[in-house]
Design a protein around this motif. Structure first.
Motif, PDB file in Angstrom:
ATOM      1  N   ARG A  36     -72.370  -5.999  11.423  1.00 15.20           N
ATOM      2  CA  ARG A  36     -73.612  -6.461  12.029  1.00 15.20           C
ATOM      3  C   ARG A  36     -74.488  -7.182  11.009  1.00 15.20           C
ATOM      4  O   ARG A  36     -75.077  -8.227  11.300  1.00 15.20           O
ATOM      5  CB  ARG A  36     -74.365  -5.273  12.622  1.00 15.20           C
ATOM      6  CG  ARG A  36     -73.741  -4.714  13.897  1.00 15.20           C
ATOM      7  CD  ARG A  36     -74.410  -3.424  14.317  1.00 15.20           C
ATOM      8  NE  ARG A  36     -73.911  -2.934  15.595  1.00 15.20           N
ATOM      9  CZ  ARG A  36     -74.015  -1.683  16.001  1.00 15.20           C
ATOM     10  NH1 ARG A  36     -74.592  -0.786  15.217  1.00 15.20           N
ATOM     11  NH2 ARG A  36     -73.540  -1.323  17.189  1.00 15.20           N
ATOM     12  N   ASP A  37     -74.574  -6.623   9.795  1.00 17.51           N
ATOM     13  CA  ASP A  37     -75.396  -7.235   8.752  1.00 17.51           C
ATOM     14  C   ASP A  37     -74.873  -8.628   8.383  1.00 17.51           C
ATOM     15  O   ASP A  37     -75.665  -9.565   8.173  1.00 17.51           O
ATOM     16  CB  ASP A  37     -75.418  -6.353   7.501  1.00 17.51           C
ATOM     17  CG  ASP A  37     -76.240  -5.090   7.692  1.00 17.51           C
ATOM     18  OD1 ASP A  37     -77.005  -5.018   8.670  1.00 17.51           O
ATOM     19  OD2 ASP A  37     -76.095  -4.165   6.857  1.00 17.51           O
ATOM     20  N   GLN A  38     -73.549  -8.776   8.289  1.00 12.74           N
ATOM     21  CA  GLN A  38     -72.988 -10.065   7.902  1.00 12.74           C
ATOM     22  C   GLN A  38     -73.152 -11.103   9.002  1.00 12.74           C
ATOM     23  O   GLN A  38     -73.364 -12.289   8.718  1.00 12.74           O
ATOM     24  CB  GLN A  38     -71.505  -9.909   7.518  1.00 12.74           C
ATOM     25  CG  GLN A  38     -71.255  -9.005   6.335  1.00 12.74           C
ATOM     26  CD  GLN A  38     -72.186  -9.279   5.171  1.00 12.74           C
ATOM     27  OE1 GLN A  38     -72.353 -10.429   4.738  1.00 12.74           O
ATOM     28  NE2 GLN A  38     -72.823  -8.235   4.655  1.00 12.74           N
ATOM     29  N   VAL A  39     -73.051 -10.688  10.250  1.00 14.44           N
ATOM     30  CA  VAL A  39     -73.291 -11.619  11.356  1.00 14.44           C
ATOM     31  C   VAL A  39     -74.744 -12.093  11.320  1.00 14.44           C
ATOM     32  O   VAL A  39     -75.034 -13.281  11.489  1.00 14.44           O
ATOM     33  CB  VAL A  39     -72.965 -10.968  12.716  1.00 14.44           C
ATOM     34  CG1 VAL A  39     -73.488 -11.827  13.862  1.00 14.44           C
ATOM     35  CG2 VAL A  39     -71.462 -10.774  12.857  1.00 14.44           C
ATOM     36  N   THR A  40     -75.661 -11.175  11.079  1.00 17.79           N
ATOM     37  CA  THR A  40     -77.070 -11.537  10.993  1.00 17.79           C
ATOM     38  C   THR A  40     -77.315 -12.505   9.840  1.00 17.79           C
ATOM     39  O   THR A  40     -77.978 -13.536  10.003  1.00 17.79           O
ATOM     40  CB  THR A  40     -77.944 -10.282  10.798  1.00 17.79           C
ATOM     41  OG1 THR A  40     -77.789  -9.438  11.936  1.00 17.79           O
ATOM     42  CG2 THR A  40     -79.411 -10.656  10.646  1.00 17.79           C
ATOM     43  N   ALA A  41     -76.759 -12.176   8.668  1.00 18.67           N
ATOM     44  CA  ALA A  41     -76.976 -13.019   7.489  1.00 18.67           C
ATOM     45  C   ALA A  41     -76.298 -14.378   7.628  1.00 18.67           C
ATOM     46  O   ALA A  41     -76.856 -15.401   7.214  1.00 18.67           O
ATOM     47  CB  ALA A  41     -76.459 -12.302   6.240  1.00 18.67           C
ATOM     48  N   GLY A  42     -75.102 -14.399   8.203  1.00 14.00           N
ATOM     49  CA  GLY A  42     -74.350 -15.647   8.281  1.00 14.00           C
ATOM     50  C   GLY A  42     -74.741 -16.531   9.443  1.00 14.00           C
ATOM     51  O   GLY A  42     -74.883 -17.752   9.294  1.00 14.00           O
ATOM     52  N   VAL A  43     -74.915 -15.934  10.623  1.00 13.18           N
ATOM     53  CA  VAL A  43     -75.163 -16.718  11.835  1.00 13.18           C
ATOM     54  C   VAL A  43     -76.654 -16.795  12.164  1.00 13.18           C
ATOM     55  O   VAL A  43     -77.236 -17.870  12.215  1.00 13.18           O
ATOM     56  CB  VAL A  43     -74.374 -16.143  13.031  1.00 13.18           C
ATOM     57  CG1 VAL A  43     -74.656 -16.950  14.298  1.00 13.18           C
ATOM     58  CG2 VAL A  43     -72.878 -16.145  12.725  1.00 13.18           C
TER      59      VAL A  43
END
Length: 210
Positions: A72-79
């Protein structure tokens, strides 16, 4: 009754036990992994593992929750926060993701409620960010489900993918090659031109650094 406050050392020990468990669960599966084996890998006593997590099943649940939170954190940071075109973001993912993705791949094969939840979460996020399709009959749910399954297939089959590539999928070179190949196989309109271009730009910038 007095309750001892949680110290930074407690948190560090807990994380070390969790990381050791993730590595063993990924390598040999949950059934074959023992509390004693986890303790040896984490360089702590079995009693300390039980103190922090109680049971092996509770420890597995903690691993599942940690991986889901990471995704979830990486989706938030990336997208959401538009980090896909930043080499620093991609390098951080390449550095931190491998042990978690190996664990996820094994969890998907072995089956667990949390593995199903992680798959469903990735489908939801993918569906949310797919490009709008002018065709009213477009089945975004099906497209998101199939794309998620295809991407996670690389994770599940990482050993075979690494062998075929001639380099470890989870080292910087293998991850870069696999990332570029995935974009080569996906129509920009499918992801949305802006998202596609940012992902391509980030990989090209990272490749230019090496």
């Amino acid at each position: 009754m007095d309750v001892r406050p949680i110290t930074e050392e407690d948190l560090t020990t807990r994380a070390r036990i969790r990381d050791a468990a993730m590595a063993l669960f990924a390598e040999q599966g949950v059934k074959a992994t023992t509390i004693r084996g986890i303790a040896e890998a984490a360089k702590v006593s079995p009693g300390l593992v039980q103190h922090h997590f109680g049971t092996k099943e509770a420890l597995r649940h903690a691993c599942d929750e940690y991986v889901l939170g990471y995704l979830r954190d990486q989706v938030t940071a990336g997208v959401t926060d538009r980090g896909l075109d930043k080499p620093e973001f991609i390098e951080n993912v390449h550095r931190t993701a491998p042990p978690l993705m190996k664990y996820l791949g094994r969890a998907l094969v072995d089956g667990s409620p949390a593995a199903a939840a992680m798959f469903d979460e990735l489908v939801r996020v993918t569906e949310e960010h797919l490009a709008d399709d002018e065709r009213s009959e477009a089945d975004h749910r099906a497209r998101a489900t199939v794309l998620t399954a295809m991407k996670l297939g690389i994770t599940v089959l990482h050993e075979h993918v690494s062998r075929a590539l001639g380099t470890d999928l989870y080292d910087s070179r293998g991850a870069l090659r696999a990332g570029k190949a995935q974009l080569d196989l996906i129509r920009p309109e499918f992801l949305g031109r802006e998202l596609f271009d940012r992902a391509r730009t980030g990989l090209e910038k990272l490749e230019g650094r090496r």
